[in-house]
Design a protein around this motif. Structure first.
Motif, PDB file in Angstrom:
ATOM      1  N   ASP A 184       0.865  -1.178   0.000  1.00  0.00           N
ATOM      2  CA  ASP A 184       0.000   0.000   0.000  1.00  0.00           C
ATOM      3  C   ASP A 184       0.900   1.226   0.000  1.00  0.00           C
ATOM      4  O   ASP A 184       1.601   1.497   0.991  1.00  0.00           O
ATOM      5  CB  ASP A 184      -0.931   0.004   1.218  1.00  0.00           C
ATOM      6  N   LEU A 185       0.905   1.966  -1.117  1.00  0.00           N
ATOM      7  CA  LEU A 185       1.841   3.070  -1.338  1.00  0.00           C
ATOM      8  C   LEU A 185       1.076   4.373  -1.526  1.00  0.00           C
ATOM      9  O   LEU A 185       0.213   4.479  -2.404  1.00  0.00           O
ATOM     10  CB  LEU A 185       2.692   2.772  -2.583  1.00  0.00           C
ATOM     11  N   VAL A 186       1.373   5.370  -0.685  1.00  0.00           N
ATOM     12  CA  VAL A 186       0.727   6.684  -0.771  1.00  0.00           C
ATOM     13  C   VAL A 186       1.797   7.758  -0.973  1.00  0.00           C
ATOM     14  O   VAL A 186       2.753   7.850  -0.195  1.00  0.00           O
ATOM     15  CB  VAL A 186      -0.086   6.991   0.497  1.00  0.00           C
ATOM     16  N   PHE A 187       1.626   8.555  -2.027  1.00  0.00           N
ATOM     17  CA  PHE A 187       2.509   9.693  -2.298  1.00  0.00           C
ATOM     18  C   PHE A 187       1.897  10.944  -1.681  1.00  0.00           C
ATOM     19  O   PHE A 187       0.713  11.254  -1.909  1.00  0.00           O
ATOM     20  CB  PHE A 187       2.693   9.897  -3.804  1.00  0.00           C
ATOM     21  N   GLY A 210       3.036   1.545  11.956  1.00  0.00           N
ATOM     22  CA  GLY A 210       3.546   0.641  10.935  1.00  0.00           C
ATOM     23  C   GLY A 210       3.701   1.249   9.560  1.00  0.00           C
ATOM     24  O   GLY A 210       3.856   0.510   8.578  1.00  0.00           O
ATOM     25  N   ILE A 211       3.653   2.581   9.460  1.00  0.00           N
ATOM     26  CA  ILE A 211       3.831   3.244   8.159  1.00  0.00           C
ATOM     27  C   ILE A 211       5.304   3.561   7.967  1.00  0.00           C
ATOM     28  O   ILE A 211       5.921   4.249   8.797  1.00  0.00           O
ATOM     29  CB  ILE A 211       2.990   4.534   8.081  1.00  0.00           C
ATOM     30  N   GLU A 212       5.875   3.052   6.898  1.00  0.00           N
ATOM     31  CA  GLU A 212       7.274   3.333   6.560  1.00  0.00           C
ATOM     32  C   GLU A 212       7.310   4.621   5.730  1.00  0.00           C
ATOM     33  O   GLU A 212       6.643   4.729   4.706  1.00  0.00           O
ATOM     34  CB  GLU A 212       7.874   2.171   5.760  1.00  0.00           C
ATOM     35  N   ILE A 213       8.088   5.621   6.209  1.00  0.00           N
ATOM     36  CA  ILE A 213       8.086   6.952   5.595  1.00  0.00           C
ATOM     37  C   ILE A 213       9.411   7.220   4.893  1.00  0.00           C
ATOM     38  O   ILE A 213      10.490   7.100   5.489  1.00  0.00           O
ATOM     39  CB  ILE A 213       7.814   8.046   6.645  1.00  0.00           C
ATOM     40  N   TYR A 214       9.305   7.597   3.620  1.00  0.00           N
ATOM     41  CA  TYR A 214      10.449   8.115   2.856  1.00  0.00           C
ATOM     42  C   TYR A 214      10.257   9.622   2.740  1.00  0.00           C
ATOM     43  O   TYR A 214       9.184  10.089   2.335  1.00  0.00           O
ATOM     44  CB  TYR A 214      10.505   7.492   1.460  1.00  0.00           C
ATOM     45  N   VAL A 245       0.338  -6.399   5.140  1.00  0.00           N
ATOM     46  CA  VAL A 245       0.748  -5.756   3.889  1.00  0.00           C
ATOM     47  C   VAL A 245       1.493  -4.467   4.243  1.00  0.00           C
ATOM     48  O   VAL A 245       0.967  -3.623   4.967  1.00  0.00           O
ATOM     49  CB  VAL A 245      -0.472  -5.438   3.003  1.00  0.00           C
ATOM     50  N   PRO A 246       2.736  -4.298   3.753  1.00  0.00           N
ATOM     51  CA  PRO A 246       3.519  -3.094   4.080  1.00  0.00           C
ATOM     52  C   PRO A 246       2.793  -1.819   3.656  1.00  0.00           C
ATOM     53  O   PRO A 246       2.154  -1.772   2.604  1.00  0.00           O
ATOM     54  CB  PRO A 246       4.819  -3.284   3.292  1.00  0.00           C
ATOM     55  N   ARG A 247       2.912  -0.781   4.484  1.00  0.00           N
ATOM     56  CA  ARG A 247       2.365   0.535   4.178  1.00  0.00           C
ATOM     57  C   ARG A 247       3.525   1.522   4.043  1.00  0.00           C
ATOM     58  O   ARG A 247       4.324   1.683   4.979  1.00  0.00           O
ATOM     59  CB  ARG A 247       1.398   0.990   5.268  1.00  0.00           C
ATOM     60  N   VAL A 248       3.606   2.164   2.894  1.00  0.00           N
ATOM     61  CA  VAL A 248       4.733   3.048   2.588  1.00  0.00           C
ATOM     62  C   VAL A 248       4.196   4.411   2.183  1.00  0.00           C
ATOM     63  O   VAL A 248       3.302   4.516   1.334  1.00  0.00           O
ATOM     64  CB  VAL A 248       5.606   2.470   1.454  1.00  0.00           C
ATOM     65  N   ALA A 249       4.738   5.482   2.798  1.00  0.00           N
ATOM     66  CA  ALA A 249       4.409   6.862   2.431  1.00  0.00           C
ATOM     67  C   ALA A 249       5.660   7.547   1.898  1.00  0.00           C
ATOM     68  O   ALA A 249       6.726   7.470   2.521  1.00  0.00           O
ATOM     69  CB  ALA A 249       3.856   7.622   3.629  1.00  0.00           C
ATOM     70  N   VAL A 250       5.536   8.210   0.752  1.00  0.00           N
ATOM     71  CA  VAL A 250       6.641   8.970   0.156  1.00  0.00           C
ATOM     72  C   VAL A 250       6.255  10.444   0.190  1.00  0.00           C
ATOM     73  O   VAL A 250       5.299  10.861  -0.478  1.00  0.00           O
ATOM     74  CB  VAL A 250       6.922   8.511  -1.288  1.00  0.00           C
TER      75      VAL A 250
END
Length: 581
Positions: free
Chosen positions: A34-37, A165-169, A138-143
């Protein structure tokens, strides 16, 4: 003209970045993601820079394995406010995502990065917006892409997002504050913080980010050995079991969870473990109750059309029909021999008050006809009369009107509901003074035909019943009281003859009245006795005795005459013999 030329040159320069991201290698297999920009569209981002960011997003999308069961993508933009461009659940096709990004219009206001992170945490990554539930792992990633210093606090809200659990870039461009980027990003910071000199160089982050997300699809190689599901993770995989199963120590095989072994199921009979949890099961011949735990013996009598004339008795997987004491079950196994030798004057007092209600009054009429079914209705046998009472009393038909059961039943069905009050005392007085009179069809007391009164009511009487209840019993009327619902037990006992246990019946509601028939049938048949001290002799027996006495007296008179004639002849013969000597 110069402005148009600048835009054409810009688009020409941007095209390779998009293509470069797309053609850097085969489309990577990221596994479920799950990827959120989170895109900064504040006024400090100039139009051509925002266009560069737009092309960067499109190019990055083309390198991802997008789909409902693979990578889900959402985009939000922010300035002084936050706007969802499209949520995770919106699109499953890359073309639809690209179209929404190309239609994106920048907000061009302040830089509230903390507000954007909070929105991503609470809204964008919610299940309602399309994020997969946490239990699916399911991994959660925010860019986050920004070009300046936040105008609000970011450290605290970013820490909350990471805790969920949100991985932030954090990607900073040109004027971005490095301290703020480090406060937002996930550890290790050297892998999650990117700072580029200009928007022209943002594609460098895209290539690095894509390489970090891409992994070999080890699950697709078929060597994982997972019994149920294989889930890709960056550079590796892990096995997952179906709901209701737990992963074994080998991290590959699955075992069904034995919920029953926990000992807290509370099942009365048996516990069955299912993928959804423990389920209670009852032994054969029993039904599970609404609480989902207790069991009750299955009452086949209520579940089938048993056809028993009097009483149905459920016996586990079967049932049988019973008849009252003194009566025999017929060859069909359902009906009982009728009360053929019974002679009764029976008056039924039926409560027609408002509390009964029309639909229940119909059940009462059906109940009355079931009583009629087991009586030998005839002018010489059992006579039946019906009185309805509410605020007043009405004789529906007297004892002497109908001579067959069919006629009585038809008349019962034709009775109209009165409604209003409940004057039970008035009804008892009417019964004593009128219903059992010879004018109404009752047989003379000299014939010793039992008189039976049956009062049917569903509530408390609005007048006194004691005087006429006692008077009825003084008149030799065997009284029965049938109560339903809110009927008062003390009144039922006062109406009924002694012993009350044999003359009072009660049902909690109109739908369960039929079980009272077994008590009434055996009682009303006179060969089994109606009440203590009441002589139950058939008028037919009395008439037979009179006829027998008449025939005997006639025979005796004939014998006496014959004897006198014989005596005279003997005397004549004796005289003749005497003369001959």
């Amino acid at each position: 003209m110069r402005g148009l030329l600048c835009w054409l040159v810009l688009l020409f320069l941007l095209q390779p970045w998009e293509s470069q991201l797309q053609l850097a290698g085969p489309r990577c297999h990221t596994g479920p993601l799950d990827l959120v920009f989170v895109i900064d569209s504040s006024r400090s981002v100039r139009p051509f820079e925002f266009e560069t960011m737009r092309q960067f997003l499109v190019g990055l999308l083309r390198g991802l394995n997008v789909g409902p069961n693979a990578t889900r993508v959402g985009v939000i933009q922010y300035s002084s406010q936050v706007q969802s461009v499209f949520p995770l659940r919106a699109f499953s096709r890359r073309e639809d995502m690209e179209r929404a990004i190309r239609d994106l219009v920048p907000l061009a206001q302040g830089t509230m990065t903390g507000l954007a992170i909070q929105y991503a945490m609470n809204v964008a990554f919610s299940v309602a917006e399309g994020a997969r539930p946490p239990e699916e792992r399911v991994p959660r990633v925010a860019v986050i892409v920004t070009d300046g210093r936040p105008q609000d606090r970011v450290a605290e809200v970013a820490a909350q997002a990471r805790a969920r659990g949100i991985e932030i870039y954090a990607v900073g461009v040109q004027r971005a504050d490095v301290g703020s980027l480090r406060a937002m990003a996930s550890p290790p910071l050297d892998e999650h913080v990117f700072l580029v000199e200009s928007f022209d160089l943002i594609q460098e982050f895209g290539l690095q980010f894509q390489s970090r997300l891409c992994a070999i699809d080890l699950c697709a190689e078929g060597t994982h050995g997972c019994e149920h599901h294989c889930v890709n993770s960056p550079g590796s995989y892990f096995c997952r079991c179906q709901i209701g199963f737990v992963l074994q120590q080998d991290q590959r095989s699955c075992r069904a969870i034995d919920y029953c072994s926990f000992g807290n199921h509370s099942c009365q009979h048996e516990c069955v473990s299912t993928p959804g949890g423990p389920r209670c099961h009852c032994r054969e011949g029993h039904d599970l109750q609404p609480d989902g735990r207790s069991c009750q013996v299955r009452d086949l009598c209520n579940g089938v059309d048993h056809g028993c004339e009097f009483q149905c008795v459920s016996e586990g997987l079967s049932y049988r029909c019973l008849c009252p004491e003194g009566r025999q079950l017929q060859a069909d196994g359902k009906s009982c021999d009728r009360c053929r030798e019974g002679h009764v004057d029976l008056v039924l007092l039926v409560d027609g008050s408002k509390s009964v209600r029309p639909q229940n009054f119909e059940l009462v009429k059906r109940f009355v006809n079931q009583i009629v079914d087991f009586l030998d209705v005839s002018p010489e046998g059992t006579r039946v009369g019906l009185v309805q009472f509410s605020s007043r009393v009405r004789t529906e038909f007297p004892l002497g009107r109908y001579g067959t059961a069919a006629e009585v039943k038809q008349a019962v069905l034709a009775v109209e509901y009165m409604e209003r009050g409940t004057m039970t005392g008035l009804a008892l007085r009417h019964m004593v003074e009128h219903s059992f009179s010879e004018a109404q069809g009752a047989r003379p007391r000299a014939l010793n035909v039992p008189r039976v009164g049956l009062v049917f009511t569903d509530g408390r009487s609005q007048d006194d019943i004691s005087v006429w209840a006692a008077r009825a019993k003084e008149e030799g009327i065997a009284m029965y009281a049938v109560g339903v619902g809110k009927a008062v037990e003390a009144e039922l006992r006062e109406i009924a003859s002694e012993p009350a246990e044999l003359h009072v019946s009660y049902a909690p509601d109109f739908g369960t009245m039929t079980h009272l028939l077994q008590n009434l049938r055996g009682s009303i048949c006179p060969e089994e006795g109606i009440s203590a001290g009441t002589e139950l002799r058939s008028p037919c027996e009395c008439e037979s005795l009179v006829e027998f006495q008449g025939r005997t007296l006639g025979a005796l008179e004939s014998l006496t005459l014959n004897l006198a004639q014989l005596t005279a002849r003997l005397e004549h013969l004796e005289n003749q013999l005497a003369n001959q000597k």
